[in-house]
Design a protein around this motif. Structure first.
Motif, PDB file in Angstrom:
ATOM      1  N   ILE A 122      14.970  86.188   2.515  1.00  0.00           N
ATOM      2  CA  ILE A 122      13.936  86.140   1.488  1.00  0.00           C
ATOM      3  C   ILE A 122      13.065  84.765   2.078  1.00  0.00           C
ATOM      4  O   ILE A 122      13.563  83.981   2.599  1.00  0.00           O
ATOM      5  CB  ILE A 122      14.123  86.030  -0.030  1.00  0.00           C
ATOM      6  N   PRO A 123      11.854  84.915   1.541  1.00  0.00           N
ATOM      7  CA  PRO A 123      10.882  83.680   2.183  1.00  0.00           C
ATOM      8  C   PRO A 123      11.401  82.500   1.440  1.00  0.00           C
ATOM      9  O   PRO A 123      11.701  82.782  -0.145  1.00  0.00           O
ATOM     10  CB  PRO A 123       9.307  84.279   1.855  1.00  0.00           C
ATOM     11  N   ALA A 124      11.440  81.507   2.064  1.00  0.00           N
ATOM     12  CA  ALA A 124      11.947  80.326   0.958  1.00  0.00           C
ATOM     13  C   ALA A 124      10.734  79.880   0.110  1.00  0.00           C
ATOM     14  O   ALA A 124       9.831  80.036   0.112  1.00  0.00           O
ATOM     15  CB  ALA A 124      11.805  78.845   1.954  1.00  0.00           C
ATOM     16  N   PRO A 125      11.350  79.410  -1.142  1.00  0.00           N
ATOM     17  CA  PRO A 125      10.552  79.137  -2.262  1.00  0.00           C
ATOM     18  C   PRO A 125       9.508  77.919  -1.929  1.00  0.00           C
ATOM     19  O   PRO A 125      10.005  77.155  -1.146  1.00  0.00           O
ATOM     20  CB  PRO A 125      11.503  78.961  -3.342  1.00  0.00           C
ATOM     21  N   SER A 126       8.509  77.752  -2.541  1.00  0.00           N
ATOM     22  CA  SER A 126       7.687  76.609  -2.172  1.00  0.00           C
ATOM     23  C   SER A 126       8.255  75.225  -2.261  1.00  0.00           C
ATOM     24  O   SER A 126       7.594  74.581  -1.340  1.00  0.00           O
ATOM     25  CB  SER A 126       6.616  76.777  -3.112  1.00  0.00           C
TER      26      SER A 126
END
Length: 212
Positions: A137-141
Motif C-alpha cells: 500500500i502507499p505509505a501513510p502521510s
C-alpha cells in the motif's frame, strides 16, 4: 517514541561500536541503484538480510547493524532517516540515481508500505507488488518518507522507502526476531520478485531516464 539521539553523529560519539553496532558497506560497484538498511540487526530485524540478499554482488549497499544485547536495542540505536547524517551513507545516496531503503515497522498486520520522494516509482512499485498479491500500500502521510531531509531522497531521482511490518517480516523469517532465518520458500520468492522490479527500473535508467 522520540529517538534517544538527535542525529547519528551524536549517537556514534556517545555509544561505542563494540558490543553495540557495526557497519556493512559495499560501495565499489558504481551501481545506479543503491540499497540501504539504516536500522539493521536488532534495531529492525530482518532488514539487513533483505538488503544483503537483494544486493547479491550487483548493487552497492549501506547497512547499520545493531548487535546490542538486551531489550533496548531499538530505543538506543534508532535514529530517523531525516537525522541520518553518517557521511558514508549520505555520500552513497548522493551518488545514486535511485536510493532504496528497507525499514521495519512495529505493526502486526502484514503489509508493505511504499513511500519515498520518487513518487512515480513508488506508485509503480505498489502496483507491481499488488499484482503479485503482496500486501503493498502507499505509505501513510506520517510515514511517507518524502521529506527533503530524508537521506534516501538525496539521489538524483530521490528515493524509495519500504516499511515492512512485523507481520510481513514474520512471513519471511523463521526464529524472528532474535535470530531471523529466511524461510525456504517465501523469502527467496520475495527477493526474486523485488530484484526483478529493481532490475527493470535500472534498465530504464540506461534508456535515458536518470542517465548521466
Amino acid at each position: 517514541m522520540p529517538d534517544k539521539f538527535s542525529s547519528m553523529k551524536s549517537l556514534l560519539s556517545v555509544v561505542p561500536a563494540e558490543g553495540n553496532y557495526s557497519f556493512d558497506i559495499s560501495g565499489k560497484r558504481n551501481s545506479k541503484i543503491k540499497l540501504f538498511a539504516p536500522h539493521g540487526g536488532c534495531i529492525e530485524p530482518g532488514t539487513r538480510q533483505i538488503v544483503m540478499s537483494l544486493a547479491n554482488n550487483k548493487w552497492d549497499y549501506f547497512i547499520f547493524r545493531g548487535i546490542r544485547k538486551g531489550g533496548d536495542c531499538y530505543e538506543t540505536l534508532h535514529v530517523k532517516s531525516e537525522n541520518y547524517d553518517v557521511e558514508s551513507c549520505v555520500q552513497m545516496a548522493r551518488n545514486a540515481v535511485l536510493a532504496v531503503a528497507i525499514h521495519g515497522r512495529r505493526v502486526e498486520e502484514s503489509r508493505i508500505e511504499v513511500g519515498g520522494g520518487s513518487l512515480s516509482l513508488a506508485a509503480d512499485l505498489v502496483r507491481y507488488l499488488s499484482e503479485l498479491e503482496y500486501p503493498a500500500i502507499p505509505a501513510p502521510s506520517h510515514m511517507s518518507g518524502q521529506s527533503e531531509t530524508n537521506f534516501v531522497n538525496l539521489a538524483k531521482l530521490k528515493g524509495i522507502q519500504l516499511e515492512l511490518s512485523e507481520g510481513f517480516r514474520k512471513s519471511l523469517f523463521d526464529m524472528y526476531p532474535n535470530k531471523p532465518r529466511p524461510k525456504s520458500s517465501f523469502f527467496p520468492e520475495f527477493i526474486t520478485n523485488l530484484r526483478a522490479w529493481l532490475m527493470k527500473t535500472e534498465n530504464r535508467f540506461g534508456q535515458g531516464e536518470g542517465s548521466t
